[in-house]
Enzyme design. Sequence first.
Site, PDB file in Angstrom:
ATOM      1  N   GLY A  46       6.182  -5.457   3.451  1.00 28.47           N
ATOM      2  CA  GLY A  46       5.557  -6.668   3.984  1.00 28.47           C
ATOM      3  C   GLY A  46       4.243  -6.385   4.683  1.00 28.47           C
ATOM      4  CB  CYS A  47       3.328  -3.914   7.264  1.00 28.50           C
ATOM      5  SG  CYS A  47       4.529  -4.496   8.492  1.00 28.50           S
ATOM      6  CB  THR A  48       1.976  -2.543   2.112  1.00 26.36           C
ATOM      7  OG1 THR A  48       2.439  -1.358   2.774  1.00 26.36           O
ATOM      8  CG2 THR A  48       1.010  -2.181   1.001  1.00 26.36           C
TER       9      THR A  48
END
Length: 155
Positions: A46-48
Amino acid sequence: MSERLQPGDTAPDFTLPDADGKEVSLSDHRGRKVIVYFYPAALTPGCTKQACDFTDNLELLAGAGYDVIGVSPDKPEKLAKFREKEDLRVTLVGDPSKSVLESYGAFGEKKLYGKTVTGVIRSTVVVDEDGKVERALYNVKATGHVAKIIKDLGI
């Protein structure tokens, strides 16, 4: 739990190390608007996705007068790996002590898979040219969030 920021509040200033260990301060960006986004961990799906979305829209945002700073509890070495692996162009800073995350209301209790846990609350704070909070968004989704910000800001 830390207090959430509201529009009109003074954004807490911070100085944190970036992926190269250089200090980055919010006050260095006075005179420009800044999108400060808080994410749980580098090198996670998700952060990527979120970091790649900001990178893909960086020119559009910069052209509209916005700088982008991503804040996570990661150390600079991990941020450097994240930047290299994903070819990120956004400024990433690390807050291992979580003091900045807390000052922005981006660390505390949250629901994760139905359980209450303590951790980073995915959040975005838009700071105006004078260092005041223009928008404060909490519990945002990793995907589609950048497009929503661009739409909401009328860019």
